[in-house]
Write an enzyme that holds these catalytic residues in place. Sequence first.
Site, PDB file in Angstrom:
ATOM      1  CG  PHE A   1      -1.908  -1.142   1.185  1.00 53.09           C
ATOM      2  CD1 PHE A   1      -3.052  -1.075   0.411  1.00 53.09           C
ATOM      3  CD2 PHE A   1      -1.650  -2.296   1.904  1.00 53.09           C
ATOM      4  CE1 PHE A   1      -3.934  -2.135   0.355  1.00 53.09           C
ATOM      5  CE2 PHE A   1      -2.529  -3.368   1.856  1.00 53.09           C
ATOM      6  CZ  PHE A   1      -3.679  -3.287   1.077  1.00 53.09           C
ATOM      7  CB  CYS A   2      -0.110   4.694  -0.891  1.00 55.59           C
ATOM      8  SG  CYS A   2       0.565   6.334  -1.158  1.00 55.59           S
ATOM      9  N   PRO A   3       2.880   4.335   0.677  1.00 56.79           N
ATOM     10  CG  PRO A   3       4.801   5.476   1.476  1.00 56.79           C
ATOM     11  CD  PRO A   3       3.539   4.768   1.928  1.00 56.79           C
TER      12      PRO A   3
ATOM     13  CG  ASP B   1      -2.459   1.189  -3.010  1.00 54.32           C
ATOM     14  OD1 ASP B   1      -3.635   1.616  -3.058  1.00 54.32           O
ATOM     15  OD2 ASP B   1      -1.576   1.743  -2.339  1.00 54.32           O
TER      16      ASP B   1
END
Length: 79
Positions: A16-18, A43
């Site tokens: 997931f981000c980042p 994501d």
Amino acid sequence: MTASEYDAELDARGLFCPEPVMMLHNRINDVEPGGVLRVVATDPSTTRDIPRFCQFLGHELLSQNESDELFIYLIRRGQ
């Protein structure tokens, strides 16, 4: 999509981000300028982050597709 269409691959599934973009930043350096990196991610934020990454760092986003909850990108490394 066949392996002959790209020179290297980054599997960012489950991240997931980042994290996907951080990994992309490192992995793109393993590709020769003009080479193509395939990125596979799960994501949805990559649909925003990866095009921006390419724009800001001078890489060419060749394709962006969604298939079975996978986001698949082909990126040509810039100079």
